[in-house]
Design a protein around this motif. Structure first.
Motif, PDB file in Angstrom:
ATOM      1  N   SER A 142       3.753  -6.441 -12.361  1.00  0.00           N
ATOM      2  CA  SER A 142       4.845  -6.450 -11.386  1.00  0.00           C
ATOM      3  C   SER A 142       5.391  -7.864 -11.240  1.00  0.00           C
ATOM      4  O   SER A 142       4.740  -8.848 -11.609  1.00  0.00           O
ATOM      5  N   ASN A 143       6.603  -7.935 -10.689  1.00  0.00           N
ATOM      6  CA  ASN A 143       7.244  -9.219 -10.430  1.00  0.00           C
ATOM      7  C   ASN A 143       7.925  -9.175  -9.080  1.00  0.00           C
ATOM      8  O   ASN A 143       8.675  -8.235  -8.790  1.00  0.00           O
ATOM      9  N   TYR A 144       7.638 -10.180  -8.257  1.00  0.00           N
ATOM     10  CA  TYR A 144       8.253 -10.282  -6.933  1.00  0.00           C
ATOM     11  C   TYR A 144       8.671 -11.729  -6.691  1.00  0.00           C
ATOM     12  O   TYR A 144       7.854 -12.644  -6.799  1.00  0.00           O
ATOM     13  N   ASN A 145       9.950 -11.908  -6.408  1.00  0.00           N
ATOM     14  CA  ASN A 145      10.460 -13.226  -6.040  1.00  0.00           C
ATOM     15  C   ASN A 145      10.126 -14.292  -7.090  1.00  0.00           C
ATOM     16  O   ASN A 145       9.825 -15.436  -6.771  1.00  0.00           O
ATOM     17  N   GLY A 146      10.165 -13.875  -8.365  1.00  0.00           N
ATOM     18  CA  GLY A 146       9.895 -14.817  -9.449  1.00  0.00           C
ATOM     19  C   GLY A 146       8.431 -14.970  -9.811  1.00  0.00           C
ATOM     20  O   GLY A 146       8.112 -15.646 -10.793  1.00  0.00           O
ATOM     21  N   ASP A 147       7.531 -14.363  -9.046  1.00  0.00           N
ATOM     22  CA  ASP A 147       6.101 -14.445  -9.328  1.00  0.00           C
ATOM     23  C   ASP A 147       5.635 -13.159 -10.010  1.00  0.00           C
ATOM     24  O   ASP A 147       5.975 -12.054  -9.583  1.00  0.00           O
ATOM     25  N   SER A 148       4.847 -13.301 -11.076  1.00  0.00           N
ATOM     26  CA  SER A 148       4.351 -12.156 -11.829  1.00  0.00           C
ATOM     27  C   SER A 148       2.905 -11.868 -11.475  1.00  0.00           C
ATOM     28  O   SER A 148       2.119 -12.789 -11.199  1.00  0.00           O
ATOM     29  N   PHE A 149       2.543 -10.589 -11.484  1.00  0.00           N
ATOM     30  CA  PHE A 149       1.200 -10.158 -11.120  1.00  0.00           C
ATOM     31  C   PHE A 149       0.684  -9.147 -12.130  1.00  0.00           C
ATOM     32  O   PHE A 149       1.431  -8.314 -12.634  1.00  0.00           O
TER      33      PHE A 149
ATOM     34  N   ASN B  50      13.517  -7.279  -3.740  1.00  0.00           N
ATOM     35  CA  ASN B  50      13.320  -6.298  -4.795  1.00  0.00           C
ATOM     36  C   ASN B  50      12.010  -6.550  -5.534  1.00  0.00           C
ATOM     37  O   ASN B  50      11.682  -7.688  -5.873  1.00  0.00           O
ATOM     38  N   VAL B  51      11.282  -5.475  -5.786  1.00  0.00           N
ATOM     39  CA  VAL B  51      10.037  -5.535  -6.546  1.00  0.00           C
ATOM     40  C   VAL B  51      10.254  -4.796  -7.861  1.00  0.00           C
ATOM     41  O   VAL B  51      10.742  -3.665  -7.879  1.00  0.00           O
ATOM     42  N   PHE B  52       9.912  -5.446  -8.961  1.00  0.00           N
ATOM     43  CA  PHE B  52      10.087  -4.887 -10.298  1.00  0.00           C
ATOM     44  C   PHE B  52       8.714  -4.608 -10.886  1.00  0.00           C
ATOM     45  O   PHE B  52       7.876  -5.506 -10.978  1.00  0.00           O
ATOM     46  N   GLN B  53       8.450  -3.350 -11.232  1.00  0.00           N
ATOM     47  CA  GLN B  53       7.149  -2.963 -11.769  1.00  0.00           C
ATOM     48  C   GLN B  53       7.294  -2.479 -13.215  1.00  0.00           C
ATOM     49  O   GLN B  53       8.320  -1.892 -13.582  1.00  0.00           O
ATOM     50  N   THR B  54       6.233  -2.699 -13.994  1.00  0.00           N
ATOM     51  CA  THR B  54       6.237  -2.297 -15.399  1.00  0.00           C
ATOM     52  C   THR B  54       4.896  -1.648 -15.750  1.00  0.00           C
ATOM     53  O   THR B  54       3.840  -2.130 -15.342  1.00  0.00           O
ATOM     54  N   ARG B  55       4.981  -0.551 -16.492  1.00  0.00           N
ATOM     55  CA  ARG B  55       3.778   0.108 -17.025  1.00  0.00           C
ATOM     56  C   ARG B  55       3.905   0.185 -18.539  1.00  0.00           C
ATOM     57  O   ARG B  55       4.908   0.666 -19.066  1.00  0.00           O
ATOM     58  N   LEU B  56       2.891  -0.296 -19.244  1.00  0.00           N
ATOM     59  CA  LEU B  56       2.853  -0.251 -20.700  1.00  0.00           C
ATOM     60  C   LEU B  56       1.739   0.694 -21.138  1.00  0.00           C
ATOM     61  O   LEU B  56       0.607   0.570 -20.671  1.00  0.00           O
TER      62      LEU B  56
ATOM     63  N   GLU C  48       4.727   3.932 -24.699  1.00  0.00           N
ATOM     64  CA  GLU C  48       5.576   4.254 -23.550  1.00  0.00           C
ATOM     65  C   GLU C  48       5.754   3.008 -22.691  1.00  0.00           C
ATOM     66  O   GLU C  48       4.789   2.286 -22.412  1.00  0.00           O
ATOM     67  N   ILE C  49       6.983   2.778 -22.295  1.00  0.00           N
ATOM     68  CA  ILE C  49       7.326   1.668 -21.402  1.00  0.00           C
ATOM     69  C   ILE C  49       8.033   2.251 -20.193  1.00  0.00           C
ATOM     70  O   ILE C  49       9.019   2.970 -20.326  1.00  0.00           O
ATOM     71  N   GLU C  50       7.501   1.965 -19.013  1.00  0.00           N
ATOM     72  CA  GLU C  50       8.138   2.428 -17.773  1.00  0.00           C
ATOM     73  C   GLU C  50       8.424   1.235 -16.880  1.00  0.00           C
ATOM     74  O   GLU C  50       7.568   0.360 -16.696  1.00  0.00           O
ATOM     75  N   THR C  51       9.617   1.192 -16.332  1.00  0.00           N
ATOM     76  CA  THR C  51       9.967   0.168 -15.360  1.00  0.00           C
ATOM     77  C   THR C  51      10.578   0.842 -14.141  1.00  0.00           C
ATOM     78  O   THR C  51      11.249   1.867 -14.251  1.00  0.00           O
ATOM     79  N   ASN C  52      10.312   0.271 -12.977  1.00  0.00           N
ATOM     80  CA  ASN C  52      10.987   0.748 -11.774  1.00  0.00           C
ATOM     81  C   ASN C  52      11.284  -0.424 -10.849  1.00  0.00           C
ATOM     82  O   ASN C  52      10.599  -1.449 -10.871  1.00  0.00           O
ATOM     83  N   LEU C  53      12.325  -0.263 -10.081  1.00  0.00           N
ATOM     84  CA  LEU C  53      12.815  -1.303  -9.177  1.00  0.00           C
ATOM     85  C   LEU C  53      13.036  -0.682  -7.806  1.00  0.00           C
ATOM     86  O   LEU C  53      13.666   0.364  -7.691  1.00  0.00           O
ATOM     87  N   TYR C  54      12.500  -1.333  -6.765  1.00  0.00           N
ATOM     88  CA  TYR C  54      12.667  -0.819  -5.407  1.00  0.00           C
ATOM     89  C   TYR C  54      12.684  -1.983  -4.415  1.00  0.00           C
ATOM     90  O   TYR C  54      12.130  -3.050  -4.688  1.00  0.00           O
TER      91      TYR C  54
ATOM     92  N   SER D 193       0.822  -1.204   0.000  1.00  0.00           N
ATOM     93  CA  SER D 193       0.000   0.000   0.000  1.00  0.00           C
ATOM     94  C   SER D 193       0.861   1.261   0.000  1.00  0.00           C
ATOM     95  O   SER D 193       0.375   2.341  -0.309  1.00  0.00           O
ATOM     96  N   GLN D 194       2.154   1.145   0.357  1.00  0.00           N
ATOM     97  CA  GLN D 194       3.051   2.286   0.365  1.00  0.00           C
ATOM     98  C   GLN D 194       4.155   2.118  -0.679  1.00  0.00           C
ATOM     99  O   GLN D 194       5.187   2.763  -0.618  1.00  0.00           O
ATOM    100  N   ALA D 195       3.957   1.234  -1.646  1.00  0.00           N
ATOM    101  CA  ALA D 195       4.987   0.940  -2.635  1.00  0.00           C
ATOM    102  C   ALA D 195       5.099   2.073  -3.638  1.00  0.00           C
ATOM    103  O   ALA D 195       4.247   2.949  -3.732  1.00  0.00           O
ATOM    104  N   ALA D 196       6.181   2.029  -4.416  1.00  0.00           N
ATOM    105  CA  ALA D 196       6.370   3.003  -5.479  1.00  0.00           C
ATOM    106  C   ALA D 196       5.216   2.905  -6.475  1.00  0.00           C
ATOM    107  O   ALA D 196       4.765   1.807  -6.808  1.00  0.00           O
ATOM    108  N   PRO D 197       4.714   4.042  -6.960  1.00  0.00           N
ATOM    109  CA  PRO D 197       3.630   3.998  -7.946  1.00  0.00           C
ATOM    110  C   PRO D 197       4.115   3.416  -9.266  1.00  0.00           C
ATOM    111  O   PRO D 197       5.325   3.387  -9.552  1.00  0.00           O
ATOM    112  N   PHE D 198       3.181   2.962 -10.078  1.00  0.00           N
ATOM    113  CA  PHE D 198       3.557   2.394 -11.369  1.00  0.00           C
ATOM    114  C   PHE D 198       3.997   3.485 -12.340  1.00  0.00           C
ATOM    115  O   PHE D 198       4.783   3.226 -13.244  1.00  0.00           O
ATOM    116  N   GLU D 199       3.471   4.688 -12.163  1.00  0.00           N
ATOM    117  CA  GLU D 199       3.862   5.805 -13.014  1.00  0.00           C
ATOM    118  C   GLU D 199       4.597   6.840 -12.171  1.00  0.00           C
ATOM    119  O   GLU D 199       4.005   7.515 -11.338  1.00  0.00           O
ATOM    120  N   ILE D 200       5.893   6.958 -12.387  1.00  0.00           N
ATOM    121  CA  ILE D 200       6.717   7.945 -11.694  1.00  0.00           C
ATOM    122  C   ILE D 200       7.146   8.947 -12.749  1.00  0.00           C
ATOM    123  O   ILE D 200       8.224   8.866 -13.339  1.00  0.00           O
TER     124      ILE D 200
END
Length: 251
Positions: free
Chosen positions: A90-97, A65-71, A48-54, A25-32
């Motif tokens: 998003s992807n966390y610990n090998g699982d995609s959402f 690490n959480v990897f997020q993607t916005r298309l 537009e392709i946006e990725t962020n890692l936190y 609920s406090q994670a980085a937004p998908f669009e920064i």
């Protein structure tokens, strides 16, 4: 008395998942992104392709690490406006959402880089589904205000969010950027984001996520690439975030 044995691996994974859900609920937004004048040309497509890692704190002694993607796909419906569709992943610990998406409309009547003042507006409806299954729908209204002073450009997005769930509330999520034009193809500068300030309790800004970024914008033809590294400034902010945005036009 009944006794139940719990598989240690399942228990550990459940704790990690619970920690990530709590953090989400406090994670980085998908669009920064601080919105400016960049929109699709009239009757043309843009991508537009946006990725962020936190790092997410999933337990007191463990981070992941959480990897997020916005298309995004945008289409110029007029010479001054664009319709857009986004998908969040998003992807966390090998699982995609799949985390939802949004539809948007941006109106930018000014495209003159030599002018002093620039303005526009963006309207969007977001649907967010976090990994716990919780769903949020909200409307976001974003004025776009910019000032160009020779090689310097300052842009301000005083966004207002209104949730459309059963429990509705209004929040203020301002963002801003200041960049210096080194060459026709390269800008450097800084961006600042504050998320979800309750409109009735703006003094709590120090308790909300605040993140500052060092950024670089590189232009290639009609495409723009944004790279940034961010640092959280409050206890509720991400400790650091890496982001990359590629705004692609093939005209």
């Amino acid at each position: 008395m009944s006794c139940y044995l719990i598989n240690p691996k399942i228990f550990k994974k459940s704790l990690i998942l619970f920690g990530l859900i709590s953090f989400y609920s406090q994670a980085a937004p998908f669009e920064i992104k601080v919105h400016d004048e960049l929109i699709a040309e009239y009757q043309q497509s843009a991508y537009e392709i946006e990725t962020n890692l936190y790092p997410a704190l999933v337990s007191p002694n463990q981070k992941a690490n959480v990897f997020q993607t916005r298309l995004e796909y945008g289409y110029g419906v007029s010479r001054n406006s664009e319709l857009g569709v986004n998908v969040y992943l998003s992807n966390y610990n090998g699982d995609s959402f799949f985390n939802g998406g949004k539809i948007s409309h941006m109106y930018i009547p000014t495209h003159d880089e030599k002018g002093l003042w620039h303005y526009g507006v963006k309207n969007e409806i977001n649907y967010i589904k976090d990994i716990s299954g919780a769903e949020t729908v909200f409307y976001e209204f974003t004025p776009i205000l910019a000032m160009q002073l020779q090689e310097w450009r300052f842009t301000f997005n005083p966004s207002i969010d209104i949730t459309l769930n059963k429990t509705s509330y209004v929040s203020f999520s301002p963002s801003a950027k200041l960049v210096y034009n080194l060459t026709n193809m390269l800008d450097i500068g800084a961006e600042y984001y504050t998320d979800n300030l309750p409109m009735k309790d703006l003094y709590s800004i120090s308790q909300q996520p605040n993140t500052a970024y060092l950024v670089m914008n590189s232009k290639y033809g009609n495409s723009v690439f944004n790279f940034g590294i961010g640092k959280g400034l409050t206890s509720t902010s991400d400790s650091w975030v890496l982001k990359m945005i590629a705004s692609l036009s093939f005209d």
